[in-house]
Design a protein around this motif. Structure first.
Motif, PDB file in Angstrom:
ATOM      1  N   VAL A 159      15.087  -8.609   2.576  1.00 64.47           N
ATOM      2  CA  VAL A 159      15.626  -8.687   3.931  1.00 64.47           C
ATOM      3  C   VAL A 159      15.557  -7.343   4.646  1.00 64.47           C
ATOM      4  O   VAL A 159      15.159  -7.265   5.813  1.00 64.47           O
ATOM      5  N   ILE A 160      15.938  -6.256   3.968  1.00 65.12           N
ATOM      6  CA  ILE A 160      15.961  -4.960   4.655  1.00 65.12           C
ATOM      7  C   ILE A 160      14.553  -4.441   4.914  1.00 65.12           C
ATOM      8  O   ILE A 160      14.353  -3.617   5.813  1.00 65.12           O
ATOM      9  N   ARG A 161      13.595  -4.936   4.174  1.00 68.74           N
ATOM     10  CA  ARG A 161      12.214  -4.488   4.384  1.00 68.74           C
ATOM     11  C   ARG A 161      11.624  -5.105   5.652  1.00 68.74           C
ATOM     12  O   ARG A 161      10.760  -4.518   6.305  1.00 68.74           O
ATOM     13  N   SER A 162      12.088  -6.288   6.007  1.00 67.96           N
ATOM     14  CA  SER A 162      11.616  -6.962   7.215  1.00 67.96           C
ATOM     15  C   SER A 162      12.804  -7.647   7.877  1.00 67.96           C
ATOM     16  O   SER A 162      13.059  -8.829   7.656  1.00 67.96           O
ATOM     17  N   VAL A 163      13.541  -6.885   8.679  1.00 75.27           N
ATOM     18  CA  VAL A 163      14.798  -7.356   9.246  1.00 75.27           C
ATOM     19  C   VAL A 163      14.533  -8.398  10.331  1.00 75.27           C
ATOM     20  O   VAL A 163      13.767  -8.155  11.273  1.00 75.27           O
ATOM     21  N   ALA A 164      15.170  -9.558  10.192  1.00 73.84           N
ATOM     22  CA  ALA A 164      15.008 -10.638  11.169  1.00 73.84           C
ATOM     23  C   ALA A 164      15.649 -10.253  12.496  1.00 73.84           C
ATOM     24  O   ALA A 164      16.596  -9.466  12.543  1.00 73.84           O
ATOM     25  N   PRO A 165      15.164 -10.811  13.611  1.00 70.69           N
ATOM     26  CA  PRO A 165      15.744 -10.510  14.926  1.00 70.69           C
ATOM     27  C   PRO A 165      17.197 -10.971  14.997  1.00 70.69           C
ATOM     28  O   PRO A 165      17.594 -11.936  14.327  1.00 70.69           O
TER      29      PRO A 165
END
Length: 300
Positions: A197-203
């Motif tokens: 999750v922290i590598r590709s944080v959702a909007p």
């Protein structure tokens, strides 16, 4: 153990606000706090009970930005909330009282179980000292660690952590922490999800869907940085359990980044250097001090 250290817990009030003049007051509110908050949460999600409760109840997968902002704001309240600081601790305990679950193996987990509840705050102690090691001009001395730990003991009392879960001094904390990492933490699915999750944080949920691609492009470098710092400030035994690699080149890069941040952040205006709640609390305290001086100097 010296007599001074032996009284670390005995001579503290049961519950008391963390206030001006403490290291927490000066440093918890800095924006650099968020750099090692990631490794603290990762270590929490490797504890089996916390992992199970977070997996069942947390919104870190569906609303990562909202969860992060709520968590940071809550921590700011612990230190800078004044009369409301203890109320915030009580609110969190009340909120977690019903956050219980049963895992796939049929084991029941309670958020307020004494060991896991204490572990949340202990990871904060680790993250604070790691932050000083990498992102301050110099790491904490042994004496400074002991003084800071005294403040964390007060914080744990504010959160009604069971006395049996509070090591006597910082040296005892280090032994406890090492044992937890080596012998009790696990490579949980929750921890792996958090890293993803922290590598590709959702909007954020409130962001219009049409702007999601813009968000992802803008946040991608921040996500890579947070992931890098989180992995780098996580203890090596925990990294091994999760199968994370960390090279000597990575360590040099993190230390170079820390050197730069340690020198740039103090140059920023206080309003930018501190999170909003911390900044306003510090400004209010200076105003109170000026008023006190004027009152003391008034003609009689």
């Amino acid at each position: 153990m010296t007599a001074a250290l032996e009284t670390t817990q005995r001579d503290l009030p049961d519950r008391n606000q963390i206030g001006p003049g403490t290291r927490m007051w000066d440093e918890t509110g800095l924006v650099t706090f968020s750099l090692t908050a990631g490794s603290a949460f990762l270590l929490q999600t490797m504890e089996p009970t916390i992992s199970a409760v977070v997996d069942a109840h947390s919104t870190f997968r569906t609303d990562p930005m909202g969860r992060a902002m709520r968590s940071i704001s809550s921590v700011m309240m612990w230190v800078y909330g004044g009369d409301e600081a203890l109320a915030e601790a009580d609110r969190l305990r009340a909120m977690h009282a019903s956050l219980n679950t049963t895992d796939a193996a049929g084991v029941k987990h309670k958020a307020l179980a004494s060991g896991p509840w204490a572990w949340v705050l202990h990871t904060g102690t680790f993250a604070f000292t790691e932050n000083a090691r990498y992102f301050a001009r110099r790491p904490l001395t042994t004496a400074e660690k002991e003084a800071y730990y005294r403040e964390t003991v007060q914080l744990m009392r504010n959160f009604s952590v069971a006395p049996k879960e509070i090591p006597e001094d910082f040296a005892a904390f280090e032994a406890y922490f090492t044992d937890m990492v080596d012998n009790h933490l696990e490579a949980t699915g929750t921890a792996r999800d958090y890293l993803r999750v922290i590598r590709s944080v959702a909007p954020p949920k409130q962001l219009p869907r049409a702007l999601a691609p813009v968000w992802r492009a803008a946040i991608a470098p921040v996500g890579r940085l947070q992931y890098f710092v989180t992995v780098g400030t996580t203890p090596e035994p925990a990294r091994r359990k999760l199968g994370l690699t960390w090279s000597e080149a990575d360590e040099r890069k993190l230390r170079a980044l820390g050197w730069m941040i340690a020198r740039l952040v103090p140059l920023l205006p206080e309003r930018v250097r501190y999170f909003p709640i911390a900044y306003e609390a510090r400004r209010l305290e200076r105003d109170r001090a000026r008023l006190r001086k004027m009152i003391d100097l008034r003609p009689l």
